[in-house]
Scaffold this active site. Structure first.
Site, PDB file in Angstrom:
ATOM      1  N   HIS A 219     -10.861-133.478  45.842  1.00  0.00           N
ATOM      2  CA  HIS A 219     -11.852-132.997  46.809  1.00  0.00           C
ATOM      3  C   HIS A 219     -11.718-133.871  48.048  1.00  0.00           C
ATOM      4  O   HIS A 219     -11.501-135.078  47.946  1.00  0.00           O
ATOM      5  CB  HIS A 219     -13.260-133.088  46.224  1.00  0.00           C
ATOM      6  CG  HIS A 219     -14.348-132.596  47.137  1.00  0.00           C
ATOM      7  ND1 HIS A 219     -14.194-131.495  47.956  1.00  0.00           N
ATOM      8  CD2 HIS A 219     -15.607-133.052  47.374  1.00  0.00           C
ATOM      9  CE1 HIS A 219     -15.315-131.291  48.639  1.00  0.00           C
ATOM     10  NE2 HIS A 219     -16.179-132.229  48.309  1.00  0.00           N
TER      11      HIS A 219
ATOM     12  N   GLN B 255     -19.201-142.219  44.502  1.00  0.00           N
ATOM     13  CA  GLN B 255     -18.685-143.469  43.941  1.00  0.00           C
ATOM     14  C   GLN B 255     -17.331-143.874  44.523  1.00  0.00           C
ATOM     15  O   GLN B 255     -16.927-145.033  44.435  1.00  0.00           O
ATOM     16  CB  GLN B 255     -18.547-143.342  42.418  1.00  0.00           C
ATOM     17  CG  GLN B 255     -19.852-143.143  41.675  1.00  0.00           C
ATOM     18  CD  GLN B 255     -19.635-142.982  40.177  1.00  0.00           C
ATOM     19  OE1 GLN B 255     -18.573-143.319  39.645  1.00  0.00           O
ATOM     20  NE2 GLN B 255     -20.627-142.444  39.485  1.00  0.00           N
TER      21      GLN B 255
END
EC number: 1.1.1.86
Length: 335
Positions: free
Chosen positions: A106, A83
C-alpha cells in the site's frame, strides 16, 4: 493499461536472494508462504510476540526487523500503515544497503512522505487485491489473485522486473498484475474505503435501519432488510457486476433500484464525494490520521465505542446466533 502475466515475469530473479517479510499478519503470512512455495528464500522480521511465534511455528527463520533487513536483498513492508514509519526509522532505515529493494503493498507512507528511502535503493509496490487468507488459498489451488504493481524509485534499473518476479512468486501474475503509481493506488484506495466500501456502506445501512425502526418496525426485521441481505446483493455484484445483480433479483426490486437509487445517492452526495477526494489528494486525511495516532487515537476510540454500542450491532449479535452456517469470530482481529 499495462497488465502483466506469467510470461512477463521471471521468479528466477529472486533465486539467490533473500526476501525479508516485515510483519506476519494477514498479508505477511500469505505472501511469505506463497514465496517460499515458489522456491524463494524468505525470512520474517517481527518483534517478539504472537506473530513471532506463529511465523516460527510455520517454519520460517524469524528475527528482529533490523537483522532481517541486513539479511535480505528485498524487504517487503507488511505492517499496518500507522506502524510503518516508526518501524522504518527504528529498524529499517539505517540497515538499508545500495541495490536493495524496499517493497510495499500500500502506498500510504511513501506517497504522503512518512517514509523517505535513500536514493540508492529501489522502491516498488506489489499490492494483491484480496485479503491475505484468499491470497494464500487461491495460490494453493493453483491460481492467483489480481494485483497492482508500481515503481516509485528505480535505483538499479531493474525495479519493475524484480517487483514482477515478486508478484509471480506470490502467485499474482497467474491472474494479472496491473501497472499503476503509488499516487493512484493510495488515493483511490482511501477514496473507495471512505466513500463506498466502509464509510458509505455503513452509513447507508445505519440510516436504513434507523428509518425503519423509527417508523415503528421491529429492529430484527430492519436488520434483515438493511444489513443481512446486503451480502446476497454484493456477492452477485462481485461475481458479475451490476447487470448480473439486476438480472438475479426480482423485477420489483430492479424497478425500485432504478427509480429510487438516485433519490438516496443524490447529486449533492456526489459533490461531497468530490470534496472527500480533494481532501485525500491534498493530504488532509493523511495528516488527520497521522495526528490522531500521535495523540493516542482519542477520536478514533470514542467513535469506535459509539458504533459498537449501536442498536444495529446488538440486534445483529442476537440474530446471528440463529445462523448456524456463520462462523462468527470469537475474537475480533484485523484481517
Amino acid at each position: 493499461m499495462k497488465t502483466y502475466y506469467e510470461k512477463d515475469a521471471n521468479v528466477e530473479l529472486l533465486k539467490g536472494k533473500t526476501v525479508a517479510v516485515i510483519g506476519y499478519g494477514s498479508q505477511g503470512h500469505a505472501q511469505a508462504q506463497n514465496l517460499r512455495d515458489s522456491g524463494v528464500e524468505v525470512v520474517v522480521g517481527v518483534r517478539p510476540g504472537k506473530s513471532f511465534e506463529v511465523a516460527k511455528t510455520d517454519g520460517f527463520e524469524v528475527m528482529s526487523v533490523s537483522e532481517a533487513v541486513r539479511t535480505a536483498q528485498v524487504v517487503q513492508m507488511l505492517l499496518p500503515d500507522e506502524q510503518q514509519a516508526h518501524v522504518y526509522k527504528a529498524g529499517v532505515e539505517e540497515n538499508l544497503r545500495e541495490g536493495q529493494m524496499l517493497l510495499f503493498s500500500h502506498g500510504f507512507n511513501i506517497h504522503f512522505g512518512q517514509i523517505n528511502p535513500p536514493s540508492y535503493v529501489d522502491v516498488a509496490m506489489v499490492a494483491p487485491k484480496s485479503p491475505g487468507h484468499l491470497v494464500r488459498r487461491v495460490f494453493q489451488e493453483g491460481n492467483g489473485v489480481p494485483a497492482l504493481v508500481a515503481v516509485h524509485q528505480d535505483a538499479t534499473g531493474t525495479a519493475l522486473h524484480v517487483a514482477l518476479a515478486y508478484a509471480k512468486g506470490v502467485g499474482c501474475t497467474r491472474a494479472g498484475v496491473i501497472e499503476t503509481t503509488f499516487q493512484e493506488e493510495t488515493e483511490t484506495d482511501l477514496f473507495g474505503e471512505q466513500t463506498v466500501l466502509c464509510g458509505g456502506v455503513t452509513a447507508l445501512v445505519k440510516a436504513g435501519f434507523e428509518t425503519l425502526t423509527e417508523g415503528g418496525y421491529r429492529p430484527e426485521i430492519a436488520y434483515f432488510e438493511c444489513l443481512h441481505e446486503l451480502k446476497l446483493i454484493v456477492d452477485l455484484m462481485y461475481e458479475g457486476g451490476l447487470t448480473n445483480m439486476r438480472h438475479s433479483i426480482s423485477d420489483t426490486a430492479e424497478f425500485g433500484d432504478y427509480v429510487t437509487g438516485s433519490r438516496i445517492v443524490t447529486d449533492e452526495t456526489k459533490k461531497e464525494m468530490k470534496r472527500v477526494l480533494t481532501e485525500i489528494q491534498q493530504g488532509e486525511f493523511a495528516k488527520k490520521w497521522i495526528l490522531e495516532n500521535q495523540a493516542g487515537r482519542p477520536t478514533y476510540n470514542a467513535m469506535k465505542k459509539a458504533e459498537q454500542n449501536h442498536q444495529l450491532e446488538k440486534v445483529g449479535a442476537e440474530l446471528r446466533e440463529m445462523m448456524s452456517w456463520i462462523d462468527a469470530p470469537k475474537e475480533l482481529v484485523k484481517k
